[in-house]
Design a protein around this motif. Structure first.
Motif, PDB file in Angstrom:
ATOM      1  N   SER A   2       0.838  -1.194   0.000  1.00  0.00           N
ATOM      2  CA  SER A   2       0.000   0.000   0.000  1.00  0.00           C
ATOM      3  C   SER A   2       0.874   1.246   0.000  1.00  0.00           C
ATOM      4  CB  SER A   2      -0.905  -0.002   1.233  1.00  0.00           C
ATOM      5  OG  SER A   2      -0.118  -0.035   2.415  1.00  0.00           O
ATOM      6  N   SER A   3       0.321   2.333  -0.512  1.00  0.00           N
ATOM      7  CA  SER A   3       1.056   3.599  -0.579  1.00  0.00           C
ATOM      8  C   SER A   3       1.208   4.201   0.810  1.00  0.00           C
ATOM      9  CB  SER A   3       0.314   4.574  -1.488  1.00  0.00           C
ATOM     10  OG  SER A   3       0.146   4.032  -2.772  1.00  0.00           O
ATOM     11  N   PRO A   4       2.267   4.992   1.055  1.00  0.00           N
ATOM     12  CA  PRO A   4       2.394   5.718   2.324  1.00  0.00           C
ATOM     13  C   PRO A   4       1.194   6.633   2.520  1.00  0.00           C
ATOM     14  CG  PRO A   4       4.440   5.795   1.077  1.00  0.00           C
ATOM     15  CD  PRO A   4       3.406   5.243   0.155  1.00  0.00           C
ATOM     16  N   ARG A   5       0.809   6.812   3.806  1.00  0.00           N
ATOM     17  CA  ARG A   5      -0.407   7.571   4.091  1.00  0.00           C
ATOM     18  C   ARG A   5      -0.070   8.871   4.821  1.00  0.00           C
ATOM     19  NH1 ARG A   5      -3.354   4.855   7.825  1.00  0.00           N
ATOM     20  NH2 ARG A   5      -1.379   3.985   8.513  1.00  0.00           N
ATOM     21  N   LEU A   6      -0.583   9.959   4.278  1.00  0.00           N
ATOM     22  CA  LEU A   6      -0.440  11.280   4.893  1.00  0.00           C
ATOM     23  C   LEU A   6      -1.787  11.707   5.450  1.00  0.00           C
ATOM     24  CD1 LEU A   6       0.850  14.109   5.428  1.00  0.00           C
ATOM     25  CD2 LEU A   6       0.233  14.697   3.063  1.00  0.00           C
ATOM     26  N   TYR A   7      -1.801  12.114   6.725  1.00  0.00           N
ATOM     27  CA  TYR A   7      -3.012  12.644   7.346  1.00  0.00           C
ATOM     28  C   TYR A   7      -2.818  14.141   7.574  1.00  0.00           C
ATOM     29  CZ  TYR A   7      -5.390   8.220   8.169  1.00  0.00           C
ATOM     30  OH  TYR A   7      -6.067   7.044   8.004  1.00  0.00           O
ATOM     31  N   LEU A   8      -3.751  14.935   7.076  1.00  0.00           N
ATOM     32  CA  LEU A   8      -3.741  16.390   7.262  1.00  0.00           C
ATOM     33  C   LEU A   8      -4.917  16.756   8.158  1.00  0.00           C
ATOM     34  CD1 LEU A   8      -3.095  17.405   3.535  1.00  0.00           C
ATOM     35  CD2 LEU A   8      -1.421  17.389   5.399  1.00  0.00           C
ATOM     36  N   ILE A   9      -4.620  17.276   9.324  1.00  0.00           N
ATOM     37  CA  ILE A   9      -5.672  17.612  10.285  1.00  0.00           C
ATOM     38  C   ILE A   9      -6.032  19.082  10.156  1.00  0.00           C
ATOM     39  CG2 ILE A   9      -6.218  17.815  12.742  1.00  0.00           C
ATOM     40  CD1 ILE A   9      -4.541  15.359  13.243  1.00  0.00           C
ATOM     41  N   ASP A  10      -7.302  19.330   9.934  1.00  0.00           N
ATOM     42  CA  ASP A  10      -7.818  20.696   9.873  1.00  0.00           C
ATOM     43  C   ASP A  10      -7.865  21.222  11.306  1.00  0.00           C
ATOM     44  OD1 ASP A  10      -9.212  23.035   9.606  1.00  0.00           O
ATOM     45  OD2 ASP A  10     -10.871  22.196   8.447  1.00  0.00           O
ATOM     46  N   GLY A  11      -6.759  21.816  11.724  1.00  0.00           N
ATOM     47  CA  GLY A  11      -6.599  22.227  13.118  1.00  0.00           C
ATOM     48  C   GLY A  11      -7.643  23.210  13.584  1.00  0.00           C
ATOM     49  N   SER A  12      -7.995  24.158  12.734  1.00  0.00           N
ATOM     50  CA  SER A  12      -8.970  25.172  13.137  1.00  0.00           C
ATOM     51  C   SER A  12     -10.336  24.550  13.374  1.00  0.00           C
ATOM     52  CB  SER A  12      -9.053  26.259  12.060  1.00  0.00           C
ATOM     53  OG  SER A  12      -7.782  26.879  11.927  1.00  0.00           O
ATOM     54  N   SER A  13     -10.730  23.632  12.505  1.00  0.00           N
ATOM     55  CA  SER A  13     -11.994  22.917  12.688  1.00  0.00           C
ATOM     56  C   SER A  13     -11.944  22.080  13.958  1.00  0.00           C
ATOM     57  CB  SER A  13     -12.262  22.023  11.477  1.00  0.00           C
ATOM     58  OG  SER A  13     -13.322  21.139  11.730  1.00  0.00           O
ATOM     59  N   TYR A  14     -10.815  21.419  14.200  1.00  0.00           N
ATOM     60  CA  TYR A  14     -10.647  20.574  15.382  1.00  0.00           C
ATOM     61  C   TYR A  14     -10.767  21.373  16.676  1.00  0.00           C
ATOM     62  CZ  TYR A  14      -9.439  15.619  14.920  1.00  0.00           C
ATOM     63  OH  TYR A  14      -9.483  14.258  14.812  1.00  0.00           O
ATOM     64  N   ILE A  15     -10.218  22.574  16.665  1.00  0.00           N
ATOM     65  CA  ILE A  15     -10.237  23.407  17.867  1.00  0.00           C
ATOM     66  C   ILE A  15     -11.672  23.692  18.291  1.00  0.00           C
ATOM     67  CG2 ILE A  15      -9.804  25.754  18.699  1.00  0.00           C
ATOM     68  CD1 ILE A  15      -7.123  25.634  17.169  1.00  0.00           C
ATOM     69  N   TYR A  16     -12.504  24.118  17.337  1.00  0.00           N
ATOM     70  CA  TYR A  16     -13.889  24.440  17.674  1.00  0.00           C
ATOM     71  C   TYR A  16     -14.662  23.192  18.081  1.00  0.00           C
ATOM     72  CZ  TYR A  16     -13.849  29.381  16.529  1.00  0.00           C
ATOM     73  OH  TYR A  16     -13.628  30.733  16.559  1.00  0.00           O
ATOM     74  N   ARG A  17     -14.403  22.098  17.396  1.00  0.00           N
ATOM     75  CA  ARG A  17     -15.082  20.857  17.765  1.00  0.00           C
ATOM     76  C   ARG A  17     -14.717  20.440  19.179  1.00  0.00           C
ATOM     77  NH1 ARG A  17     -15.923  16.461  13.028  1.00  0.00           N
ATOM     78  NH2 ARG A  17     -17.497  17.626  11.888  1.00  0.00           N
ATOM     79  N   ALA A  18     -13.450  20.565  19.510  1.00  0.00           N
ATOM     80  CA  ALA A  18     -12.994  20.200  20.856  1.00  0.00           C
ATOM     81  C   ALA A  18     -13.609  21.126  21.901  1.00  0.00           C
ATOM     82  CB  ALA A  18     -11.468  20.279  20.921  1.00  0.00           C
ATOM     83  N   TYR A  19     -13.677  22.409  21.573  1.00  0.00           N
ATOM     84  CA  TYR A  19     -14.207  23.404  22.512  1.00  0.00           C
ATOM     85  C   TYR A  19     -15.655  23.096  22.877  1.00  0.00           C
ATOM     86  CZ  TYR A  19     -15.816  27.923  24.293  1.00  0.00           C
ATOM     87  OH  TYR A  19     -16.367  28.917  25.064  1.00  0.00           O
ATOM     88  N   TYR A  20     -16.458  22.784  21.865  1.00  0.00           N
ATOM     89  CA  TYR A  20     -17.880  22.556  22.112  1.00  0.00           C
ATOM     90  C   TYR A  20     -18.176  21.123  22.570  1.00  0.00           C
ATOM     91  CZ  TYR A  20     -18.858  27.162  20.272  1.00  0.00           C
ATOM     92  OH  TYR A  20     -18.899  28.527  20.092  1.00  0.00           O
ATOM     93  N   ALA A  21     -17.242  20.221  22.353  1.00  0.00           N
ATOM     94  CA  ALA A  21     -17.449  18.840  22.802  1.00  0.00           C
ATOM     95  C   ALA A  21     -17.284  18.721  24.314  1.00  0.00           C
ATOM     96  CB  ALA A  21     -16.468  17.901  22.102  1.00  0.00           C
ATOM     97  N   ILE A  22     -16.359  19.502  24.883  1.00  0.00           N
ATOM     98  CA  ILE A  22     -16.128  19.497  26.333  1.00  0.00           C
ATOM     99  C   ILE A  22     -16.292  20.936  26.816  1.00  0.00           C
ATOM    100  CG2 ILE A  22     -14.496  18.956  28.178  1.00  0.00           C
ATOM    101  CD1 ILE A  22     -13.052  17.115  26.233  1.00  0.00           C
ATOM    102  N   ARG A  23     -17.428  21.234  27.413  1.00  0.00           N
ATOM    103  CA  ARG A  23     -17.700  22.632  27.716  1.00  0.00           C
ATOM    104  C   ARG A  23     -17.199  23.097  29.071  1.00  0.00           C
ATOM    105  NH1 ARG A  23     -17.196  25.919  26.425  1.00  0.00           N
ATOM    106  NH2 ARG A  23     -18.821  27.436  26.800  1.00  0.00           N
ATOM    107  N   HIS A  24     -16.964  22.185  30.005  1.00  0.00           N
ATOM    108  CA  HIS A  24     -16.661  22.635  31.360  1.00  0.00           C
ATOM    109  C   HIS A  24     -15.411  21.955  31.893  1.00  0.00           C
ATOM    110  CE1 HIS A  24     -20.575  24.432  31.128  1.00  0.00           C
ATOM    111  NE2 HIS A  24     -21.125  23.252  30.941  1.00  0.00           N
ATOM    112  N   LEU A  25     -14.284  22.598  31.652  1.00  0.00           N
ATOM    113  CA  LEU A  25     -13.024  22.086  32.184  1.00  0.00           C
ATOM    114  C   LEU A  25     -12.082  23.257  32.377  1.00  0.00           C
ATOM    115  CD1 LEU A  25     -11.597  19.411  32.939  1.00  0.00           C
ATOM    116  CD2 LEU A  25     -10.565  19.450  30.668  1.00  0.00           C
ATOM    117  N   SER A  26     -11.523  23.356  33.562  1.00  0.00           N
ATOM    118  CA  SER A  26     -10.561  24.428  33.843  1.00  0.00           C
ATOM    119  C   SER A  26      -9.587  23.925  34.883  1.00  0.00           C
ATOM    120  CB  SER A  26     -11.277  25.691  34.351  1.00  0.00           C
ATOM    121  OG  SER A  26     -12.032  25.399  35.517  1.00  0.00           O
TER     122      SER A  26
END
Length: 888
Positions: A2-26
């Protein structure tokens, strides 16, 4: 292959998803960490589940892009980034750096453009590319070698999946040019949605072909819109088309994930207080550990003594046969003078093959002057426990200069625990050896005295070493958070006073308690008979299951609510039923009396210490959110005072022969503090004039003369006065007074109309909480309110009520602590024999020799009433009696 695999993470999208997935942590300083934790967890999931050959995280750059230059309204409708997310962005980028992953960001372009460029280049080089995103805009770059992975939906998008929505990947921009994108404020053509746009592109092929053949559009309005907004569609196409030819290098070495930088991650995760991640990525667990030695010979002991005598201060810890410091025996002592080195001095290990240990009496005799020297600084975690252990062993502890538990309690009020293990994980990135790992648990648990010395050394010496390291971290944190003065002048000396109080204990009359217990038993039998009679037959009143069946199935009473285990018979349900049904009233009386009997009259005599003949409760100093002391083993702060049975229990608390009980209680202290802190002149004047504050409030709220205030009016005003401190709502007041919500709201509105500065104070408290995630008391104590920005209305409302209450209740807690210290200093200075034996909320209880009574009555009142300088007088009610009830 199989060919080598490159993963590109949309960091900006991930940040917002993470923010709204866990709302209460400090963290304990109130800094939001939810997005950081969510992002890290999502990133690790990709790394572990997908195991990519190459990986990069791509971020949007700050500032304008070429799209905003050609269309200033692009993304103009987007809300500003949430305030608590902004400071998390640099931390998230540190996460990426810590995991040694490639990161891309290009001024003037969006993350999608970078991803499109990297994906095109990688595909051309034969790599398989997976773009981790939930953004539909990136569907235009999908081909046989490029796919999208939406981890939130656990769905992968290849050409076929994109084709289902847009026709094919190359049609994405054509469809979006017509349909626009409301989230990015891309205008498109009015009246044309995504489904219509897809039909049109399917028919005409692309945007320009469509615009050149508008005469074939049969719908007049649609044709007119396409003619009128043709240029807008062309503009939209430019906006949604991704740039895929940025001057970026596809360096496979850079894209290869490296070994995590554990030192950097440890620092970051410690700052964020991510205990699980710290356990996993600690830079070097052994770095916190040190060189540990057992002290078994006289030469070793002499060497240890020399180190302790030469040191300005030392850290120590005790090991015992159990958790009762005034009953269990000392097994050994550990010491640390500098981080990284510690000694364990075993004194009471017994097991087959145990090596000889130094003579216990001789060792304690040599150590006694060191522990008793007030000039020799001592550091200990939960030092009160160790001081009690030393007392039981015949030693006195003086010169306490630091307790990490108390320092953490003040400097990190939002921390979930101030125990050594939790602090070590959060502040040192280290997991200490757990007690269970040494002594076992459950039926296999052994006493520490049975632990082999070789194993005991590492565990016990580690405690002293870790405690010293925590002290070194927490000392500057106290300064940084403005808690140093409170720590030095209040909490640390109070810990030593509480030690004295616990050693003293309080005397109870065991015979009286036994008689009261028999009396309660008779009453319980009578109540049970009455309940059985009303129920139509016998059943186990103490069984919630049987009780529910009787009330809601046999008797068919209304308002029953089901739980997973059967009918609910909690206090709320029974109180509601008690309004109309006598059986519910009797059940409430039965439960209350059974609890008093089990918790106090039966249990207290069993807790009398065989040597002192007294009960020794534990005062907990680092538990409550407001700084209030709590009591446990037994809890002497929850004996009800409003019921006759509760007052009878207090009759059983008695002084030694020749002494009396003296009780000193602050009068309406929280209301007085509220008036002072809110600078509410009218309310302060009422207190200064010595009026009945509830009658005066009733006169103000109901608009009548004080002489015309009825008992009902005064009761309502009292409920408002105390309810305001707790942020009471109209619903809560209505329920408490048994009136309509509208009427209750009118009462509250009337209250704030007469005392407007109290409303302003409450708003100020909530604003302070929202800004800092904590509120402060008069002495500057920080009370954490981490949920103040919760999206959950119920949680946020609770946090707002705490934000109002904590400064007042916390100031009351500070006040009683100051009063305790002032009173004890006077007792010591005047060499009196009177002893402080209890602290219960705003009350102090003393055992006073009859000959010192008048002096103590004056002394206590003076010191308590002048403990804190306010704009209005503090008033203390002092009572004296042959038992606690008489005194109170």
């Amino acid at each position: 292959m199989s060919s080598p695999r490159l993963y590109l993470i949309d960091g900006s999208s991930y940040i917002y998803r993470a923010y709204y997935a866990i709302r209460h942590l400090s963290n304990s300083r109130g800094m939001a960490t939810n997005a950081v934790y969510g992002f890290t967890s999502m990133l690790l999931k990709i790394i572990r589940d997908e195991q990519p050959d190459y990986l990069a995280v791509v971020f949007d750059s700050r500032g304008p892009t070429f799209r905003t230059e050609i269309y200033p309204e692009y993304k103009a409708n987007r809300a500003a980034m949430p305030e608590d997310l902004v400071p998390q962005i640099p931390l998230i980028k540190r996460v990426v750096q810590g995991f040694r992953l490639a990161a891309f960001e290009e001024p003037g372009y969006e993350a999608d453009d970078i991803i499109a460029t990297l994906a095109r280049k990688a595909s051309a080089e034969g790599l398989e590319v997976t773009v981790v995103t939930g953004d539909k805009d990136l569907m235009q770059i999908v081909d046989e070698r490029v796919s999208l992975l939406d981890t939130m939906k656990d769905k992968r998008f290849g050409p076929a999946e994109v084709g289902e929505r847009f026709g094919s990947p190359d049609k994405v921009v054509e469809v979006q040019a017509l349909a626009g994108d409301s989230s990015d404020n891309v205008p498109g053509v009015p009246g044309i949605g995504e489904k219509t746009a897809k039909l049109l592109i399917d028919q005409f092929g692309d945007l320009e072909s469509l615009l050149s053949r508008l005469d074939q559009i049969r719908q007049p309005k649609r044709r007119a819109n396409l003619e009128q907004f043709a240029d807008q569609a062309r503009l939209s196409r430019r906006l949604v088309t991704l740039v895929d030819d940025l001057p970026l290098e596809l360096d496979r070495e850079v894209l290869t994930p490296g070994e995590p930088d554990r030192e950097q991650l440890t620092e970051l995760f410690r700052e964020c207080e991510f205990q699980r991640l710290l356990d996993e990525f600690s830079s070097d667990p052994q770095a916190v550990a040190g060189s540990y030695r057992a002290v078994l010979s006289e030469a070793d002991f002499e060497q240890l003594l020399q180190r302790l005598e030469a040191a300005e201060r030392f850290c120590f810890d005790t090991e015992t046969t159990g958790l009762d410091p005034l009953r269990d025996e000392l097994v050994g002592l550990s010491f640390a003078v500098e981080a990284g080195q510690a000694w364990y001095l075993p004194l009471g290990h017994y097991y087959l093959g145990a090596p000889p240990q130094l003579d216990r009496e001789l060792v304690l005799k040599r150590l006694a002057p060191l522990f008793a020297d007030p000039e020799k600084g001592k550091i200990a975690q939960n030092a009160k426990f160790d001081a009690l252990v030393l007392h039981h062993a015949g030693l006195t502890l003086e010169g306490l200069v630091f307790d990490p538990m108390l320092a953490s309690y003040l400097a990190r009020p939002a921390a979930k625990s101030h125990g050594m293990d939790a602090m070590a994980a959060e502040l040192l990135g280290y997991r200490p050896i757990k007690f269970e790992e040494v002594c076992g648990k459950g039926k296999n648990r052994i006493s520490f005295a049975e632990v082999e010395i070789e194993r005991a050394v590492t565990y016990a010496a580690e405690d002293a070493n870790i405690t010293l390291r925590l002290a070194e971290i927490l000392a500057p944190l106290l300064e940084e958070t403005g808690q140093e003065k409170l720590f030095r002048e209040v909490e640390l000396p109070l810990e030593q006073l509480l030690t004295r109080m616990e050693i003293t204990g309080v005397r109870i009359d065991a015979d009286f308690m036994a008689g009261l217990s028999r009396e309660f038993s008779d009453k319980l039998q009578a109540l049970e008979s009455g309940i059985h009679q009303l129920a139509g037959g016998p059943f186990n009143v103490a069984s919630p299951k049987q009780l529910g069946e009787v009330l809601f199935e046999r008797l068919k009473l209304p308002k029953g609510k089901k739980t997973r285990t059967g009918w609910s018979t909690d206090v709320e349900v029974l109180n509601k039923l008690a309004e109309d049904h006598e059986i519910a009233r009797l059940i409430l009386d039965y439960r209350s009396l059974a609890k008093l009997k089990g918790t106090y009259t039966d249990a207290l005599p069993k807790l009398i210490h065989e040597e002192s003949g007294r009960i020794h409760t534990s005062f907990n100093q680092a538990v409550t959110a407001t700084g209030r002391l709590s009591s446990s083993d037994p809890n002497l702060q929850n004996i009800p005072i409003r019921s006759e049975e509760g007052r009878r229990i207090r009759e059983g608390f008695i002084p030694e022969p020749g002494c009396l009980m003296l009780s000193a209680d602050y009068s309406q202290v929280e209301l007085r503090l509220l008036a002072h802190m809110a600078e509410e002149t009218t309310l302060k004047e009422h207190f200064c004039s010595g009026e009945d504050i509830h009658r005066r409030t009733a006169a103000e709220v109901f608009g009548v003369f004080p002489e015309m205030v009825s008992d009902e009016m005064r009761r309502s005003a009292k409920a408002i006065n105390f309810g305001v401190i707790y942020g009471i709502s109209a619903f809560g007041l209505a329920k408490q007074l048994g009136i309509g919500r509208k009427e209750a709201q009118e009462y509250i509105d009337g209250y704030f109309a007469r005392y407007p500065k109290i409303r302003a104070f409450m708003d100020k408290c909530i604003a302070e909480a929202k800004e800092h995630k904590y509120v402060t008391t008069l002495l500057g104590r920080r009370c954490a309110v981490p949920e103040i920005d919760s999206k959950n209305g119920a949680i946020r409302g609770y946090a707002e009520r705490n934000a109002i209450n904590y400064p007042v209740q916390g100031s009351a807690a500070d006040l009683i602590k100051l009063a305790m210290l002032r009173v004890q200093r006077r007792i010591d200075a005047e060499e009196l024999s009177s002893r402080m034996v209890l602290q219960v909320h705003d009350e102090l209880v003393f055992e006073v020799p009859e000959g010192e009574l008048e002096e103590m009555r004056t002394l206590v009142k003076e010191e308590m009433e002048t403990a804190l300088e306010l704009d209005l007088p503090l008033v203390v009610d002092v009572g004296v009696g042959k038992n606690w009830r008489e005194a109170h």
